[in-house]
Motif scaffolding. Structure first.
Motif, PDB file in Angstrom:
ATOM      1  N   ILE A  13     -46.635 -31.056  -5.858  1.00 19.77           N
ATOM      2  CA  ILE A  13     -45.368 -30.614  -5.267  1.00 19.77           C
ATOM      3  C   ILE A  13     -45.312 -30.862  -3.763  1.00 19.77           C
ATOM      4  N   LEU A  14     -46.382 -31.458  -3.179  1.00 20.35           N
ATOM      5  CA  LEU A  14     -46.394 -31.692  -1.737  1.00 20.35           C
ATOM      6  C   LEU A  14     -45.240 -32.578  -1.273  1.00 20.35           C
ATOM      7  N   PRO A  15     -44.917 -33.674  -1.946  1.00 17.08           N
ATOM      8  CA  PRO A  15     -43.766 -34.476  -1.491  1.00 17.08           C
ATOM      9  C   PRO A  15     -42.466 -33.679  -1.474  1.00 17.08           C
ATOM     10  N   ALA A  16     -42.275 -32.840  -2.464  1.00 15.54           N
ATOM     11  CA  ALA A  16     -41.063 -32.028  -2.495  1.00 15.54           C
ATOM     12  C   ALA A  16     -41.050 -31.027  -1.343  1.00 15.54           C
ATOM     13  N   ILE A  17     -42.230 -30.453  -1.049  1.00 16.42           N
ATOM     14  CA  ILE A  17     -42.302 -29.490   0.065  1.00 16.42           C
ATOM     15  C   ILE A  17     -41.978 -30.179   1.385  1.00 16.42           C
ATOM     16  N   VAL A  18     -42.511 -31.390   1.594  1.00 11.99           N
ATOM     17  CA  VAL A  18     -42.237 -32.121   2.836  1.00 11.99           C
ATOM     18  C   VAL A  18     -40.749 -32.430   2.963  1.00 11.99           C
ATOM     19  N   LEU A  19     -40.149 -32.863   1.854  1.00 15.81           N
ATOM     20  CA  LEU A  19     -38.718 -33.172   1.877  1.00 15.81           C
ATOM     21  C   LEU A  19     -37.889 -31.932   2.194  1.00 15.81           C
ATOM     22  N   ALA A  33     -38.933 -29.283   3.810  1.00 17.21           N
ATOM     23  CA  ALA A  33     -39.183 -28.892   5.202  1.00 17.21           C
ATOM     24  C   ALA A  33     -38.359 -29.734   6.164  1.00 17.21           C
ATOM     25  N   ILE A  34     -38.249 -31.046   5.883  1.00 19.54           N
ATOM     26  CA  ILE A  34     -37.457 -31.918   6.752  1.00 19.54           C
ATOM     27  C   ILE A  34     -36.002 -31.490   6.783  1.00 19.54           C
ATOM     28  N   ILE A  35     -35.506 -30.995   5.665  1.00 21.12           N
ATOM     29  CA  ILE A  35     -34.096 -30.590   5.603  1.00 21.12           C
ATOM     30  C   ILE A  35     -33.908 -29.166   6.103  1.00 21.12           C
ATOM     31  N   VAL A  36     -34.818 -28.275   5.736  1.00 24.48           N
ATOM     32  CA  VAL A  36     -34.604 -26.844   5.983  1.00 24.48           C
ATOM     33  C   VAL A  36     -34.931 -26.455   7.419  1.00 24.48           C
ATOM     34  N   ILE A  37     -36.029 -26.984   8.011  1.00 26.99           N
ATOM     35  CA  ILE A  37     -36.459 -26.538   9.351  1.00 26.99           C
ATOM     36  C   ILE A  37     -35.395 -26.796  10.418  1.00 26.99           C
ATOM     37  N   PRO A  38     -34.785 -27.997  10.518  1.00 26.68           N
ATOM     38  CA  PRO A  38     -33.715 -28.167  11.513  1.00 26.68           C
ATOM     39  C   PRO A  38     -32.540 -27.230  11.294  1.00 26.68           C
ATOM     40  N   CYS A  39     -32.197 -27.004  10.028  1.00 24.80           N
ATOM     41  CA  CYS A  39     -31.098 -26.061   9.737  1.00 24.80           C
ATOM     42  C   CYS A  39     -31.468 -24.652  10.189  1.00 24.80           C
ATOM     43  N   TRP A  40     -32.718 -24.277   9.962  1.00 20.49           N
ATOM     44  CA  TRP A  40     -33.152 -22.922  10.338  1.00 20.49           C
ATOM     45  C   TRP A  40     -33.134 -22.758  11.858  1.00 20.49           C
TER      46      TRP A  40
END
Length: 359
Positions: A273-279, A281-288
């Protein structure tokens, strides 16, 4: 012309003369002393020859009956199936010999499964063999394992086959009629109706042909389900194996293995699930971060508004307190004046009282 007539007459006379001589020689032939003529002109020697022929026919009567039975089986459409259990001492050797026998008989192995355990090694074979070689192959397989157990079953599908043949002829007749009707039809609606019905009939014909082909193949080739197995010698049991210390050690080892298995599974899951987590994180962290900045700005604005409101309220309270203090001073001055007047009146009253007493 006369010469031709003479020649034909000469040929005819010579043929007749030869026939007369042959009949005469046959009638004058000697009869043996021990021979007796029968009522129909045949002698005892011919009877002996007939008896010898009958004996030879009786010797082959069994083979003739078997041949007739085989012909009857072929005409009766019988599907044969055998289930075999074959214990062997050497599994690999027996398997090689089995494959050789099947290939020599003209059959083939349709399916094969093999399993191995501590106590047994076994293989399951599905063999297809021509119906004429079915019994012979069963006898040859018994040479591999004399203790082989067999169960042979036959399914008579003659009635179904006859019914399918009759249905096929009837459907083919209907098909021919529909084709003739379509050739004579002149209206489009008639052609459509005939073609629809023709499609249904042809579909039924193909279904019947498929079933007949299936029955023909199973009748032509019999099926043998064979299970070959070899029992292994069990490992010797150690009486000192199951001691208390060994049980504790085994339990501890099992727990460690369980933990290691869990950690391995966890690592595998995280890796998957690491690729999904990275994806994400790329989307969620800037939004957060963006949402957090907006909330911080709103919070500062609210704090400023609150501070302003607090300051305004303090000013209002101070002004109100000043007004109340001035009002209180005015009231105090008025009350002190009234008190002084009341004290003066009291003093005047006392003086008047004292004067009256003196009088």
């Amino acid at each position: 012309m006369k010469r031709w007539l003479r020649r034909s007459v000469g040929y005819t006379s010579s043929v007749l003369l030869a026939m007369v001589l042959f009949i005469g020689l046959t009638a004058c032939s000697p009869v043996p002393s021990d021979g007796k003529r029968t009522s129909n002109g045949s002698d005892e020697n011919s009877g002996q020859t007939t008896s010898k022929t009958a004996d030879s026919a009786a010797a082959t009567s069994g083979k003739a009956s078997l041949a007739s039975q085989a012909k009857e089986d072929v005409s009766r459409k019988i599907i044969y199936k055998a289930d075999l259990e074959m214990p062997v001492k050497e599994y690999n050797t027996a398997q090689s010999k089995l494959r050789e026998l099947v290939a020599a008989s003209g059959g083939y192995i349709l399916d094969f499964n093999e399993s191995t355990s501590n106590s047994q090694i076994s293989g399951t074979f599905t063999i297809k063999i021509a119906a004429g070689e079915f019994s012979s192959l069963l006898d040859q397989l018994e040479t591999i394992s004399p203790s082989m157990q067999r169960s042979v079953k036959g399914q008579d599908v003659s009635e179904e086959y006859v019914d399918l043949t009759a249905r096929l002829k009837a459907k083919q007749t209907v098909e021919a009629r529909l084709l003739s009707f379509m050739e004579k039809a002149t209206k489009s609606d008639e052609l459509l109706a005939y073609s629809t019905e023709l499609g249904k009939v042809q579909e039924e014909i193909e279904r019947i042909k498929g079933r007949k082909n299936f029955l023909d193949q199973n009748v032509a080739y019999s099926t043998i389900q064979l299970r070959m197995y070899q029992n292994n010698n069990p490992a010797p049991v150690n009486p000192n194996k199951d001691t208390f210390g060994n049980e504790i050690a085994n339990a501890f080892t099992s727990s460690i293995k369980g933990v290691l298995t869990f950690l391995k599974g966890l690592v595998v899951v995280l890796t998957s699930i690491l690729p999904a987590i990275v994806l994400i994180a790329i989307i969620v962290i800037p939004c957060w971060i963006w949402i957090r900045k907006i909330n911080k700005r709103k919070r500062l604005e609210m704090d400023l508004r609150y501070q302003n409101m607090k300051d305004n309220a303090a000013d209002v309270i101070q002004s109100q307190e000043g007004e109340e203090a001035s009002d209180n001073q005015t009231d105090d001055q008025g009350s002190s004046t009234q008190d002084m007047e009341s004290d003066k009146d009291k003093m005047d009253g006392r003086h008047k009282g004292d004067a009256s007493k003196d009088n």
